[in-house]
Design an enzyme around this catalytic site. Structure first.
Site, mmCIF file in Angstrom:
data_model
loop_
_atom_site.group_PDB
_atom_site.id
_atom_site.type_symbol
_atom_site.label_atom_id
_atom_site.label_comp_id
_atom_site.label_asym_id
_atom_site.label_seq_id
_atom_site.Cartn_x
_atom_site.Cartn_y
_atom_site.Cartn_z
ATOM 1 N N ARG A 4 -19.990 9.718 -15.755
ATOM 2 C CA ARG A 4 -19.960 10.085 -14.333
ATOM 3 C C ARG A 4 -21.194 10.900 -13.942
ATOM 4 O O ARG A 4 -21.670 10.784 -12.815
ATOM 5 C CB ARG A 4 -18.680 10.853 -14.009
ATOM 6 C CG ARG A 4 -17.492 9.916 -13.901
ATOM 7 C CD ARG A 4 -16.214 10.634 -13.570
ATOM 8 N NE ARG A 4 -15.206 9.683 -13.127
ATOM 9 C CZ ARG A 4 -13.908 9.937 -13.041
ATOM 10 N NH1 ARG A 4 -13.460 11.137 -13.368
ATOM 11 N NH2 ARG A 4 -13.069 9.018 -12.623
ATOM 12 N N LYS B 2 -0.276 5.482 -15.949
ATOM 13 C CA LYS B 2 0.248 5.917 -14.649
ATOM 14 C C LYS B 2 1.006 4.766 -13.997
ATOM 15 O O LYS B 2 0.548 4.163 -13.031
ATOM 16 C CB LYS B 2 -0.887 6.360 -13.747
ATOM 17 C CG LYS B 2 -1.670 7.543 -14.278
ATOM 18 C CD LYS B 2 -2.816 7.834 -13.334
ATOM 19 C CE LYS B 2 -3.904 8.658 -13.982
ATOM 20 N NZ LYS B 2 -5.179 8.519 -13.291
ATOM 21 N N GLY C 89 -10.805 5.809 -14.892
ATOM 22 C CA GLY C 89 -11.564 6.749 -15.707
ATOM 23 C C GLY C 89 -11.434 6.453 -17.191
ATOM 24 O O GLY C 89 -12.434 6.405 -17.914
ATOM 25 N N GLY D 282 -8.403 6.157 -9.159
ATOM 26 C CA GLY D 282 -7.552 6.005 -7.979
ATOM 27 C C GLY D 282 -8.273 5.305 -6.832
ATOM 28 O O GLY D 282 -7.702 4.447 -6.156
HETATM 29 P P1 ADP Z 1 -7.231 4.755 -16.147
HETATM 30 O O1 ADP Z 1 -7.771 6.148 -16.245
HETATM 31 O O2 ADP Z 1 -8.146 3.731 -16.746
HETATM 32 O O3 ADP Z 1 -6.782 4.416 -14.762
HETATM 33 P P2 ADP Z 1 -4.621 5.639 -16.989
HETATM 34 O O4 ADP Z 1 -5.036 7.039 -16.719
HETATM 35 O O5 ADP Z 1 -3.561 5.051 -16.154
HETATM 36 O O6 ADP Z 1 -5.912 4.682 -17.028
HETATM 37 O O7 ADP Z 1 -4.086 5.510 -18.472
HETATM 38 C C1 ADP Z 1 -4.887 5.787 -19.584
HETATM 39 C C2 ADP Z 1 -4.035 6.223 -20.734
HETATM 40 O O8 ADP Z 1 -2.994 5.303 -20.937
HETATM 41 C C3 ADP Z 1 -4.793 6.294 -22.020
HETATM 42 O O9 ADP Z 1 -4.954 7.655 -22.358
HETATM 43 C C4 ADP Z 1 -3.903 5.544 -23.016
HETATM 44 O O10 ADP Z 1 -3.727 6.247 -24.224
HETATM 45 C C5 ADP Z 1 -2.593 5.443 -22.274
HETATM 46 N N1 ADP Z 1 -1.760 4.310 -22.679
HETATM 47 C C6 ADP Z 1 -2.088 3.002 -22.718
HETATM 48 N N2 ADP Z 1 -1.084 2.251 -23.197
HETATM 49 C C7 ADP Z 1 -0.069 3.102 -23.468
HETATM 50 C C8 ADP Z 1 1.236 2.928 -24.017
HETATM 51 N N3 ADP Z 1 1.694 1.738 -24.374
HETATM 52 N N4 ADP Z 1 1.996 4.043 -24.146
HETATM 53 C C9 ADP Z 1 1.527 5.248 -23.800
HETATM 54 N N5 ADP Z 1 0.305 5.474 -23.306
HETATM 55 C C10 ADP Z 1 -0.490 4.414 -23.137
HETATM 56 MG MG MG Z 2 -6.821 8.065 -16.351
#
Ligand code: ADP
Ligand code: MG
Length: 396
Positions: free
Chosen positions: A35, A200, A353, A377
């Site tokens: 970033r 999320k 992120g 987001g």
């Molecule tokens: P982004 O930041 O790309 O939008 P999120 O913040 O929604 O993604 O999610 C990222 C997190 O999701 C990572 O830290 C990862 O460890 C977790 N994650 C992915 N798959 C699973 C799962 N099956 N169970 C729990 N956590 C998960």
């Molecule tokens: Mg995230």
């Protein structure tokens, strides 16, 4: 959208910039500076134009209180190294030290205000409070440049209210993000595949309703997959599950069928005894997850299917890791998706992120993707087709 050019001659002028420096930290070590790097073109452009640059940014969730662990000090140091120009970190947001720092600023120098979220007015729901902070910030500068793409979906003082008080423009990062994401969402070359994962779940379910009218394929992995598997009548053991969303997801599955949108779910998962790097794990079929295990990644058969679907697409948007990629044992799904996207003959966009960080941490060459978004987001809301307040306020 108003560009930096519309601000006229900036020599000797003070320009307030909102950047997104919300980087992952391990203690005070920055584990992914993507970033900060993404913010450089706008800052360099302004410095080259002879401006004195005052940067606002947040880090973490200090919730309106001064918390030293959320200081921008590590960011200031890294920014100075990357920019090759002096970066003076103010000790406060709009207090005496910020004022003194801004006033002493010379041409070609950067002042960084301390974590903007140390001030509760930044994120206040009360417009008058936000305006009060925005007015104090506006006194620091002659113009405003919005370049924190990760926050443009927020109606916050340093993102939205400030733009109404000063001549304003979108920075180079924000312009690039909007252009790339709109290319994927407004008129995608087909087939258009969207890969969703991450943790999320309820945040991301909203985007699906919109995608059901836009995408040709939806590939669902990560934590979200288990709510889908449950909606199909399977048990998911100790996996991440949003029970109250099951009826919504059932409706999505029906709508997808009606609209001819293909929903691709994992057929196997890597299931572990605990959420830990060294947890014992096994690969199980998605319809037979044992009650005492939790799914932490999509399995090898699913990885192959997801990769094939991605290879068949002309546009691919991806948000959210397929598994807990931070632990080597559960990084396979995320690697497989990233690999298929980087090798595919498609317009490929990564948002989120953690997804963007995963691409870099797993060693992929960023240039093999069409666009890696700095916003989680914000990129999701664009995928959803929403109007973003921090963008709308910059339209001419
Ligand atoms: P982004 O930041 O790309 O939008 P999120 O913040 O929604 O993604 O999610 C990222 C997190 O999701 C990572 O830290 C990862 O460890 C977790 N994650 C992915 N798959 C699973 C799962 N099956 N169970 C729990 N956590 C998960
Ligand atoms: Mg995230």
């Amino acid at each position: 959208m108003k560009t930096i050019d519309t601000l006229g001659d900036l020599r000797g002028k003070r320009v307030l910039v909102r950047s997104d420096f919300n980087v992952p930290l391990d203690g005070d070590r920055i584990t992914d500076d993507g970033r900060i790097r993404a913010a450089l073109p706008t800052l360099k452009r302004l410095l080259d134009a002879g401006a004195k640059v005052v940067v606002m940014a947040h880090l973490g969730r200090p919730k309106g209180e001064v918390k030293p662990e959320f200081s921008l000090a590590p960011v200031a140091k890294r920014l100075e190294e990357l920019l090759g120009a002096p970066v003076k970190l103010a000790k406060d947001v709009v207090g005496d030290d910020a004022k003194a720092t801004v006033e002493s600023l010379q041409e070609g120098e950067v002042a960084l205000l301390e974590n903007i979220r140390f001030d509760p007015r930044e994120t206040s729901k009360d417009e008058a409070q936000r305006e009060e902070l925005a007015k104090a910030l506006a006194k620091f500068a002659d113009a405003y440049v919005s370049d924190g793409f990760g926050v443009v979906h927020r109606k916050q003082a340093s993102v939205y209210d400030i733009a109404k008080l000063l001549p304003s423009a979108a920075g180079l990062l924000v312009l690039k993000e909007i252009e790339s994401l709109r290319k994927a969402t407004d008129n995608p070359e087909r087939p258009y595949a969207v890969v969703l994962g991450g943790s999320k779940v309820s945040d991301k379910l909203g985007v699906i309703a919109n995608l059901l009218t836009k995408a040709d394929m939806l590939l669902i992995g990560g934590g979200m997959a288990y709510t889908f598997l449950k909606a199909q009548g399977y048990e998911v053991g100790k996996s991440l599950l949003e029970e109250d969303q099951v009826p919504t997801v059932q409706r999505y599955l029906e709508e997808a069928k009606a609209n001819g949108v293909e929903i691709v779910l994992p057929v196997d998962v890597v299931a572990a005894e605990a959420f830990a790097a060294d947890a014992k794990f096994e690969v199980v079929d998605a319809d037979a997850i044992p009650a005492d295990l939790m799914g932490l990644d999509i399995g090898p058969k699913s990885q192959e299917i997801f990769a094939e679907k991605i290879a068949s697409a002309k546009t691919v948007a991806w948000n959210g890791p397929m598994g807990v990629f931070e632990f080597e044992a559960f990084a396979g799904g995320t690697k497989a998706v990233a690999k298929a996207m980087s090798e595919g003959d498609c317009f490929s966009v990564v948002g989120g992120g953690d997804s963007a960080a995963a691409v870099r941490l797993l060693g992929f060459d960023e240039s093999t993707f069409s666009h890696i978004s700095t916003g989680g987001g914000a990129s999701l809301e664009l995928l959803e087709g929403k109007e973003l307040p921090g963008i709308a306020v910059l339209e001419d």
